[in-house]
Scaffold this motif. Structure first.
Motif, PDB file in Angstrom:
ATOM      1  N   ASN A 150       9.508  30.518 -11.258  1.00 48.11           N
ATOM      2  CA  ASN A 150       9.674  29.210 -10.640  1.00 48.11           C
ATOM      3  C   ASN A 150       9.401  28.161 -11.705  1.00 48.11           C
ATOM      4  N   SER A 152       9.516  25.093 -11.802  1.00 47.28           N
ATOM      5  CA  SER A 152       8.740  23.878 -11.531  1.00 47.28           C
ATOM      6  C   SER A 152       7.245  24.186 -11.489  1.00 47.28           C
ATOM      7  N   VAL A 153       6.905  25.470 -11.496  1.00 48.98           N
ATOM      8  CA  VAL A 153       5.487  25.859 -11.517  1.00 48.98           C
ATOM      9  C   VAL A 153       5.067  26.321 -12.911  1.00 48.98           C
TER      10      VAL A 153
HETATM   11  C1  LIG Z   1       8.936  26.460  -6.711  1.00 51.69           C
HETATM   12  O1  LIG Z   1       7.724  25.771  -6.626  1.00 51.69           O
HETATM   13  C2  LIG Z   1       7.865  24.507  -5.992  1.00 51.69           C
HETATM   14  C3  LIG Z   1       6.532  23.773  -6.152  1.00 51.69           C
HETATM   15  O2  LIG Z   1       5.465  24.563  -5.699  1.00 51.69           O
HETATM   16  C4  LIG Z   1       8.253  24.710  -4.542  1.00 51.69           C
HETATM   17  O3  LIG Z   1       8.423  23.477  -3.899  1.00 51.69           O
HETATM   18  C5  LIG Z   1       9.557  25.485  -4.524  1.00 51.69           C
HETATM   19  O4  LIG Z   1       9.885  25.815  -3.191  1.00 51.69           O
HETATM   20  C6  LIG Z   1       9.450  26.766  -5.330  1.00 51.69           C
HETATM   21  N1  LIG Z   1      10.752  27.367  -5.429  1.00 51.69           N
HETATM   22  C7  LIG Z   1      11.012  28.605  -5.051  1.00 51.69           C
HETATM   23  C8  LIG Z   1      12.416  29.078  -5.217  1.00 51.69           C
HETATM   24  O5  LIG Z   1      10.151  29.338  -4.570  1.00 51.69           O
END
Ligand SMILES: *[C@@H]1O[C@H](CO)[C@@H](O)[C@H](O)[C@H]1NC(C)=O
Ligand SMILES: *[C@@H]1O[C@H](CO)[C@@H](O)[C@H](O)[C@H]1NC(C)=O
Ligand SMILES: *[C@@H]1O[C@H](CO)[C@@H](O)[C@H](O)[C@H]1NC(C)=O
Ligand SMILES: *[C@@H]1O[C@H](CO)[C@@H](O)[C@H](O)[C@H]1NC(C)=O
Length: 579
Positions: A150, A152-153
């Motif tokens: 992920n 964004s993490v």
């Molecule tokens: C990735 O992490 C973000 C922030 O925690 C979250 O909003 C998002 O749903 C995640 N994406 C997936 C594909 O799990």
């Protein structure tokens, strides 16, 4: 005819190869199992085998790029990552979200595989840009584990394409490199850690330019990488028993102290041989043993004498590859003596060097002419391969053999499958050597001279002669093996076994001739008088074997290994404290 000439020429050179003095790798009375090897084609990779790693005693993962692979995910799209069952040969799609094209991989100290870097999406408009991807795969036995990512993490701090990587003494991973050939404008000659470390970078210039003292977990510039353009993709990076790293790229090498960010140059590889993608050779850290006091010695084989700074439009698929192997003992005396040169019986660009549990090295795959990548030389073949004249016959190398007699292909059948760009090889827990992939094409291409190798029943398994002998077996390997800890195995040895040796092996993560983390550490062991109990001492330090997964082979004095069961060296914690 071409092959014959190459063989004759190199036979002449073999007789002249210089002496490499080193202690016997596995100590007398150790011998190698004699006899013929066998080769079978079985199993399908589902996705083209660009990256390959054994993850459990029965499974491997294969990562490719986003392209028209035959294996489909549930949503009806092609998969680009898969898990292969080594017993049933069934492949299961995995679900990387981003493009794994030319990523690297290393296991973390807790046994989770970290896949780093990749490429933007090129075909199919599927998935995400993988340039800064960090993907996590925790192996399982029950067919339920998958890749987690992920961006964004968690992601790398800068784009990483064609990087090398290595697990270090605290169980974390260094990701090294990303530099484009002939394109310094988008190069990123730097390294970083996962888990990130808040260290380094305290040069005056850096303070002046960036106004901070430390890189705070961000990428750290690498002058070595900057100075090894244009051919330094997939640099070789190895953890040494003193905690420093051996790093090699293009025709250069260095000792790197990551704690102080200090580069100490080593001699260049002789004779103008370059060994990094796209002039790919392969490299190996020779076995570390108590008898040689865990003294590291590296060997780099194959590559090309093409001038990396020349105009690529002058390169040819017919340019002879290099047959040179260069060995360097990493002690003050060894470094002063310089690289010792030997010659393989066949020239090879894009070889894979795989350590065997009997202490030898098998060199497979690749081509006798040309270079890696595709679609750039004016005389491309098959149809866009930059390389030609596949090297079909593996050669096995005995590091402790008499000079001039270390290479042998005796009893080893030739393959019939060209394994050129984007092919791989690995040792399996059973002791066979698995060959996968080859795709010197843009996308999946079949019906040509050098097609994409994903086809049914086209994985290959080489069984060295030792697999046709009565084999030892054992029980009782603990789930974790800590440093200097003693444990006992109950062993069943073939009759007439005079003694055993214990090989603790990291089977590595193979891609582009780089075998990240591949390692052989001989453990101290003592066989009971009744030859039924083997008492083994764990590796001495986390620099000799960084914490993380290992396969343990009990090998008879006749050179016959047991099945390699899996354990985790250290405590299995994420980032062990440095020792
Ligand atoms: C990735 O992490 C973000 C922030 O925690 C979250 O909003 C998002 O749903 C995640 N994406 C997936 C594909 O799990
Ligand atoms: C370098 O790469 C960038 C990005 O891919 C590209 O725009 C540029 O044209 C390349 N430069 C050269 C000299 O190839
Ligand atoms: C392991 O090797 C032995 C000896 O060659 C063979 O009989 C057996 O089928 C192999 N097992 C696997 C899982 O490959
Ligand atoms: C290993 O450590 C990584 C990094 O902290 C973590 O993401 C992963 O879940 C851990 N794996 C296990 C099996 O605990």
């Amino acid at each position: 005819m071409f092959q014959l000439l190459v063989t004759l020429a190199s036979l002449a050179r073999c007789a002249l190869s210089s002496d490499v003095s080193s202690p016997s790798v596995l100590d007398p009375p150790f011998t190698f199992a004699s006899g013929a090897w066998s080769l079978v084609q079985q199993g399908t990779s589902g996705v083209s085998g660009m990256q390959l790693a054994i993850v459990t005693e029965t499974t491997a993962v294969i990562f490719d790029k986003v392209e028209h692979n035959p294996l489909m995910t549930e949503d009806g799209n092609p998969a680009w990552t898969a898990e292969l069952n080594l017993n049933t040969h069934v492949v299961r799609p995995l679900h990387a979200l981003s493009n794994t094209w030319c990523a690297t991989g290393s296991f973390l100290g807790n046994g989770t595989l970290l896949s780093s870097g990749g490429n933007p999406i090129v075909f199919l408009n599927l998935g995400q840009n993988g340039l800064q991807a960090l993907r996590f795969f925790t192996p399982c036995q029950d067919g339920t584990c998958d890749i987690w990512e992920n961006s964004s993490v968690v992601r790398t701090t800068s784009p990483r394409w064609y990087p090398g990587s290595v697990r270090i003494e605290d169980g974390s991973v260094i990701i090294f490199g990303y530099v484009l050939m002939n394109n310094a404008t988008v190069s990123n000659p730097s390294y970083e850690f996962y888990l990130p470390k808040n260290i380094n970078g305290e040069s005056i210039a850096m303070k002046f330019l960036f106004l901070f003292v430390s890189f705070n977990g961000l990428k750290i510039p690498s002058p070595f990488l900057a100075s090894t353009l244009n051919a330094n993709l997939f640099p070789f990076v190895m953890e040494l028993p003193d905690g420093n790293l051996f790093v090699a790229a293009n025709q250069r090498a260095m000792i790197f102290n990551w704690k102080t960010n200090t580069e100490t140059p080593l001699p260049d590889i002789p004779n103008g041989v370059r060994f990094s993608n796209p002039l790919s050779g392969s490299a190996v850290l020779l076995p570390l043993t108590p008898e040689n006091n865990y003294t590291p010695e590296v060997m780099i084989c194959g590559g090309s004498t093409l001038l990396d700074t020349a105009d690529p439009s002058t390169f040819s698929s017919q340019f002879p590859a290099s047959a040179q192997c260069s060995r360097l003992l990493l002690t003050a005396e060894g470094i002063a003596a310089g690289w010792k040169v030997e010659h393989m019986p066949q020239a090879r660009v894009m070889p894979d060097m795989v350590l065997l549990p009997d202490g030898r090295v098998v060199i497979v795959n690749g081509a006798q002419t040309g270079l890696a990548a595709y679609g750039t030389v004016p005389d491309a073949v098959g149809p866009i391969s930059n390389a030609d004249h596949p090297a079909f016959t593996p050669v096995v190398y005995d590091p402790a053999g008499a000079a001039g007699r270390r290479f042998s292909s005796q009893g080893i059948p030739a393959s019939t499958i060209p394994r050129l760009y984007h092919s791989t090889a690995t040792l399996t827990p059973n002791g066979s050597i698995l060959l996968a992939g080859s795709n010197p094409n843009n996308d999946i291409t079949i019906g040509t001279e050098y097609p994409t190798e994903y086809r049914p029943h086209r994985l290959e398994f080489y069984s060295p002669a030792y697999l046709s002998k009565p084999r030892p077996s054992y029980k009782g390997l603990p789930a974790t093996v800590n440093y200097n800890s003693k444990f006992t195995l109950s062993v069943q040895l073939p009759p007439d076994t005079t003694g055993v040796t214990v090989a603790l092996m990291d089977l590595g993560f193979a891609t582009h001739g780089s075998h990240m983390d591949q390692r052989f550490v001989k453990l101290v062991s003592k066989l009971s008088p009744d030859k039924r109990t083997l008492t083994i001492t764990g590796p001495p330090t986390s620099r000799i074997y960084p914490p993380g997964p290992a396969f343990l082979y009990v090998v008879t004095a006749g050179g016959v290994p047991s099945f390699g069961h899996k354990t985790i060296v250290g405590t299995g914690a994420s980032c062990d404290a440095a020792r």
